[in-house]
Design a protein around this motif. Structure first.
Motif, PDB file in Angstrom:
ATOM      1  N   ARG A   3      49.402  32.546  43.480  1.00  0.00           N
ATOM      2  CA  ARG A   3      49.236  31.115  43.227  1.00  0.00           C
ATOM      3  C   ARG A   3      47.767  30.740  43.009  1.00  0.00           C
ATOM      4  NH1 ARG A   3      53.840  28.091  44.445  1.00  0.00           N
ATOM      5  NH2 ARG A   3      52.575  26.214  44.754  1.00  0.00           N
ATOM      6  N   ARG A   4      46.881  31.391  43.709  1.00  0.00           N
ATOM      7  CA  ARG A   4      45.459  31.067  43.532  1.00  0.00           C
ATOM      8  C   ARG A   4      44.995  31.478  42.138  1.00  0.00           C
ATOM      9  NH1 ARG A   4      41.886  33.203  48.406  1.00  0.00           N
ATOM     10  NH2 ARG A   4      40.343  32.134  47.102  1.00  0.00           N
ATOM     11  N   GLU A   5      45.468  32.613  41.660  1.00  0.00           N
ATOM     12  CA  GLU A   5      45.089  33.044  40.316  1.00  0.00           C
ATOM     13  C   GLU A   5      45.704  32.134  39.255  1.00  0.00           C
ATOM     14  OE1 GLU A   5      44.444  37.854  40.787  1.00  0.00           O
ATOM     15  OE2 GLU A   5      46.499  37.066  40.713  1.00  0.00           O
ATOM     16  N   ASP A  41      54.630  38.082  37.755  1.00  0.00           N
ATOM     17  CA  ASP A  41      54.526  39.527  37.559  1.00  0.00           C
ATOM     18  C   ASP A  41      53.507  39.898  36.480  1.00  0.00           C
ATOM     19  OD1 ASP A  41      55.970  38.449  35.501  1.00  0.00           O
ATOM     20  OD2 ASP A  41      57.403  40.101  35.352  1.00  0.00           O
ATOM     21  N   VAL A  42      52.764  38.917  35.986  1.00  0.00           N
ATOM     22  CA  VAL A  42      51.736  39.181  34.975  1.00  0.00           C
ATOM     23  C   VAL A  42      50.377  39.171  35.662  1.00  0.00           C
ATOM     24  CG1 VAL A  42      50.658  38.352  32.848  1.00  0.00           C
ATOM     25  CG2 VAL A  42      53.129  38.107  33.183  1.00  0.00           C
ATOM     26  N   PRO A  43      49.578  40.217  35.541  1.00  0.00           N
ATOM     27  CA  PRO A  43      48.272  40.224  36.199  1.00  0.00           C
ATOM     28  C   PRO A  43      47.270  39.319  35.486  1.00  0.00           C
ATOM     29  CG  PRO A  43      48.545  42.217  34.907  1.00  0.00           C
ATOM     30  CD  PRO A  43      49.851  41.484  34.843  1.00  0.00           C
ATOM     31  N   GLY A  49      41.842  46.441  29.286  1.00  0.00           N
ATOM     32  CA  GLY A  49      42.028  45.631  28.093  1.00  0.00           C
ATOM     33  C   GLY A  49      42.834  44.359  28.204  1.00  0.00           C
ATOM     34  N   TRP A  50      43.522  44.107  29.304  1.00  0.00           N
ATOM     35  CA  TRP A  50      44.311  42.886  29.394  1.00  0.00           C
ATOM     36  C   TRP A  50      43.562  41.828  30.193  1.00  0.00           C
ATOM     37  CZ3 TRP A  50      47.944  39.803  27.741  1.00  0.00           C
ATOM     38  CH2 TRP A  50      48.398  38.790  28.573  1.00  0.00           C
ATOM     39  N   PRO A  75      52.171  37.976  24.896  1.00  0.00           N
ATOM     40  CA  PRO A  75      51.125  38.990  24.699  1.00  0.00           C
ATOM     41  C   PRO A  75      51.134  40.074  25.775  1.00  0.00           C
ATOM     42  CG  PRO A  75      50.227  36.790  24.381  1.00  0.00           C
ATOM     43  CD  PRO A  75      51.610  36.618  24.932  1.00  0.00           C
ATOM     44  N   TRP A  76      51.506  39.679  27.001  1.00  0.00           N
ATOM     45  CA  TRP A  76      51.562  40.684  28.068  1.00  0.00           C
ATOM     46  C   TRP A  76      52.659  41.710  27.801  1.00  0.00           C
ATOM     47  CZ3 TRP A  76      49.592  43.470  31.633  1.00  0.00           C
ATOM     48  CH2 TRP A  76      50.390  44.093  32.596  1.00  0.00           C
TER      49      TRP A  76
END
Length: 232
Positions: A3-5, A41-43, A49-50, A75-76
């Motif tokens: 959540r912070r990200e 689930d996406v970093p 590169g991501w 894109p992920w």
């Protein structure tokens, strides 16, 4: 992303596109919950590169539409598919008889490649010459004399009599008849001689490989060996 990200990503997006900013506390909380549900689930970024912020900036730069979570998720997923398509599973270090450990290592490697924490393992090209031989493999081949252990070679001999006869001849210092073609059955170099089954009208009904080469082929191989010895 936690959540912070997600909150940090929304703040970054808000600086680029003020339309995404929610001034009402309830709306901001709902927006944060929605984005976290869809992008959990996406970093935020990976070592290879991501970066979710790059994906967001790219969308805002080229699209007139307000950014949505799908504009980060697409894109992920493309990033993941591209990395897995370029990945060739390396041989696990686990004992191949331990199926669970072998499978777990394969899955772990693929997952690390997919999420961007490890680089794809490219399939190594087949090389020629001594520079392309692994020193450990070369030492092992010198030790055992062949890539096929003697016990396995002996067990296979009844099922490949032509190859067994060829190996025996070479071991005894005799000429290798399969180095030359056979003028009788027209077998090419490297192929075993074949016996023919002739029909009443002198037509060839079938052929079958012979364990021993035709005498004329052996004579040709003997002559070739003698010629090479004389030239040497």
């Amino acid at each position: 992303m936690d959540r912070r990200e997600i909150a940090a990503l929304l703040a970054y997006i808000g600086r680029l596109d003020p339309r995404t900013i929610r001034t009402d506390q309830g709306e901001a909380r709902d927006q944060l919950a929605q984005w976290h549900e869809l992008l959990g689930d996406v970093p935020m970024a990976t070592p290879h590169g991501w970066d979710a912020r790059v994906a967001a900036r790219q969308h805002i730069r080229i699209s007139p539409y307000q950014i949505l979570p799908a504009d980060i998720a697409r894109p992920w997923e493309s990033y993941r598919r591209d990395r897995l398509a370029r990945h060739s599973d390396p041989t696990p270090s686990a004992d191949p008889d331990d199926q669970a450990a072998w499978t777990a290592e394969l899955v772990g490697t693929r997952r690390a490649v997919a999420v961007g924490t490890a680089q794809p393992s490219q399939a190594r090209a087949i090389t020629r010459g001594r520079d392309g031989i692994d020193p450990r493999l070369e030492a092992r081949l010198r030790e055992v004399g062949s890539c096929i252990p003697p016990a396995a070679r002996a067990a296979l001999a009844p099922y490949r009599p032509a190859r067994a006869a060829r190996e025996m001849a070479v071991a005894l210092g005799q000429p290798d008849a399969l180095n030359v073609g056979c003028e009788w059955c027209k077998a090419q170099p490297g192929e075993p001689c074949r016996r023919r089954r002739i029909g009443p009208d002198d037509g060839v009904l079938s052929t079958a490989p012979r364990a021993a080469p035709h005498p004329g082929r052996l004579d040709r191989a003997t002559a070739q060996q003698a010629q090479q010895t004389a030239m040497a």
